[in-house]
Structure formats: C-alpha cells, structure tokens
Design an enzyme around this catalytic site. Sequence first.
Site: not given
Length: 378
Positions: A126, A128, A158-159, A243, A269
């Site tokens: 998608m 650009e 782009i993955t 998504e 620690r």
Amino acid sequence: MIERSLYDDTHGLFREAVRRFFAAELIPNIPRWEEERQMDKSFWRRCGEQGLLCPDMPEHYGGSGQDFRYNAIVLEETSFTGSSSPTFGVHSDIVAHYTLKYASEAMRRHWLPRMVSGEAIGAICMSEPDGGSDLQRIRTTARREGEHYRINGAKTFITNGIVADVAIVAAKTGGSEGSKSISLFLVETDRPGYTLGRKLEKVGQQSSDVAEIFLQDVMVPVDQLLGAENQGFVYMMQELPQERLSIAVTAQAAAQHAFDITLEYVKQRRAFGKTLLEFQNTRFVMADLKAKLQVGWAHLDACIMALVKRQLTTAEAAAAKLWHTELRCEVADACVQLFGGYGYMNEYEISRLWKDARVQRIYGGTSEIMKELISRGL
Ligand SMILES: Cc1cc2nc3c(=O)[nH]c(=O)nc-3n(C[C@H](O)[C@H](O)[C@H](O)COP(=O)(O)OP(=O)(O)OC[C@H]3O[C@@H](n4cnc5c(N)ncnc54)[C@H](O)[C@@H]3O)c2cc1C
C-alpha cells in the site's frame, strides 16, 4: 493473569503445541535471524506443516476452518518468545483474507492452499514514498489494456518484501483523486517488471524484512483484480478491523513478555544491599504495569470475541490498535529503565523488545490516524 474465558481446552492444546514448536525451532534461531536480518524462508514451511499459518481459512482451501482465536494464539505465542521475526499478521490476517474475500475462485484455489502450507508468502503493498497515512494520494497506476492491467509505480516499507511470493498491490485505476479510484491486485512477485529495491535498515524488528518494491510495466491478467475496479478503498476499510486487531494482540503479548522478563531481573539484581524489587519505586512501577496489563487482556479478549462474531467496528479496532501499541511502548520503556545500563545493551533481550516496540505505533496506521478514526464516530 485472570483466566481467559474465550479459550477452551482445545485452544489450550493448540497453544501448547505452538509453544513447544517455537521452543524447538524459533527461539534457538532468534540471534542468527537478528544478525542476518531475515528469518529462514524454510521456517514458513515448517509453520505451515504445524498448522500455524492462516488457521482461519476454510478447509476446502487447505486451512483448518478455525476462527480468529487460533490466529490470535499464534500471534501471542510469537510475542511471548520475544521474537518479531515471523510476520504472521501480514500473511495470515491480511493477505490471505483479501484473497479469500475478493479474489476469483481460480486465484483462491491457486494461492490459499499455498499460503496455508507456507509455500507462498504474502505481502501487502500500500505505502508509497510520498505517503502512507494518506492512501488516497497513491501514485501507482493500473491501466486496462485488453485482458491485462499495466501497473507502474513504487512502493516502500513493504513487510516480507524480500521473501514474498505474492503481493496485494494498491493502484489507481480511475482518473480522479481520492478513494474512489483505487483498486487492488494480486500480483506474483516473479512477474516481469516487479523488482526489489533496497532491503531497508530498520531500528528494530531486525529479523523481519522490509523492502522497497518497483513496478515497471507489470502486466497482470484482469482476473487478478481483487473484487471490482475502483472499490479497493472500500475493501481496505472492511479488512481493517482484523488487521488492526492482530497488531493489538501482538502488542499486548509483547508487553506481557517484557514485563515477565523484567520481573525476573528485578528479583535478582541487587543495589544498596537489596533486590531492585525491594525498592518501593520498583514495586510501584511493576504494580502499575501489572494493573494495566490486566485491564489490557480483558479488553483484548472482548475485542477478539467481537471480531469472531463480526461485530468489531473500525473505530473499536482503531482504539484497540492505539491503546495496546501505546501500552507496549510504555511497558518496554519502563522495563528498560529498571534494567539500568544493561537495558541499553544489545545483548540484553529487553533492549531488543524496546526497539521492536516502537514501530507498532506507526505501521498499520499511526496512533494519530487511529485517533482520527475514533473521533469520526464521536
Ligand atoms: C517496519 C515497517 C513495516 C511496514 N510494513 C508495511 C507493509 O507491509 N505494507 C505497507 O503498505 N506499508 C507498510 N508500512 C508503512 C506504514 O504503514 C506507514 O509508514 C504508516 O502508515 C505511516 O505512513 P508514512 O510513513 O507515510 O507517514 P506519514 O503519513 O508521512 O505521517 C507522518 C506523521 O504525520 C502524521 N499524520 C499524517 N496524517 C495525519 C493526520 N491526518 N492527522 C494527524 N497526523 C497525521 C502521522 O501520524 C505521522 O506522525 C510499514 C512501515 C514500517 C516502518
């Protein structure tokens, strides 16, 4: 963690299997994949064999016909390993879903079984160079010429760009500015004219690849148009809840993992004759994070079930993406602080979790765009 009522014993068995598989085949490879800045492509095939890819695809396309809860388990377990390399969200929750909903039957039969098996890896193109948030401004064009579209343009960030076998490409098919002229295409990455640019150097998430893509006179048959011409923006809006929720799931589980390894650290620690956890500040920071994580899981589970029932709205998914990714960054930052100087050393996992967290407020729509979407419904 409060018992999660959305998962039953069958989900538990699946989760155990995923966890065992990751312990054997993902965790030992994290250092090498981070170093090589890419995950082995063969790992996708192994994930396919284990049923981890696209579990919610129907059985007649090779999937196991489950619902999003199985996708969520895979995403959660990935985050619990501390790795960001498997980009299952892009592949299973985005590319496979566009293909299932909008591709022709021939394309579905061709690609979906391959995506489920890991033989084909998906990417979504998608963004650009001139804009990611404002997708209406994309410049990539697709011109109809007989039985083909000729695609020209450039994509960035782009993955899976390097490893992908198939990509969904957004391009302008109409003459007008704005959302009504965008179409989506399913494009094989070995088509003439589809070329890879640079593999981009990122701050974090080193073992997932992100690349530039150039499209020069790529000729794509008309049956690789997804759905109808100029309807791409509408389809994107329809797909966004899953998504965005998949990013929220990843974020919540990664925040939990950062908390868990930090709790171990502050228990052992020592400073000024005490463990770090004995300082009131440490206990209050950890208590505060624990409370937020508890609320986060309850919210996430409600969203997952709403998505399963197809009731999750775009604004609700945007709120989930916004809140859980911001939480992940807050938790990671507080945890680095508790590690002191070691928290800033690459050899300590917490430093990687902190670097990996940051981009989640940017990709899949920035936090500001999420607020825009939420505020539109006010
Ligand atoms: C590691 C990584 C992986 C990615 N993977 C993919 C992928 O697989 N496929 C893909 O297509 N894209 C991908 N992207 C791109 C990503 O989705 C975009 O970077 C993101 O949507 C933001 O777009 P932009 O970078 O152009 O920023 P811009 O849109 O230029 O935004 C810059 C700033 O302006 C703000 N802004 C913009 N518009 C508004 C507004 N209306 N109101 C208020 N503030 C605003 C933004 O919130 C941001 O803070 C990826 C990015 C990264 C970094």
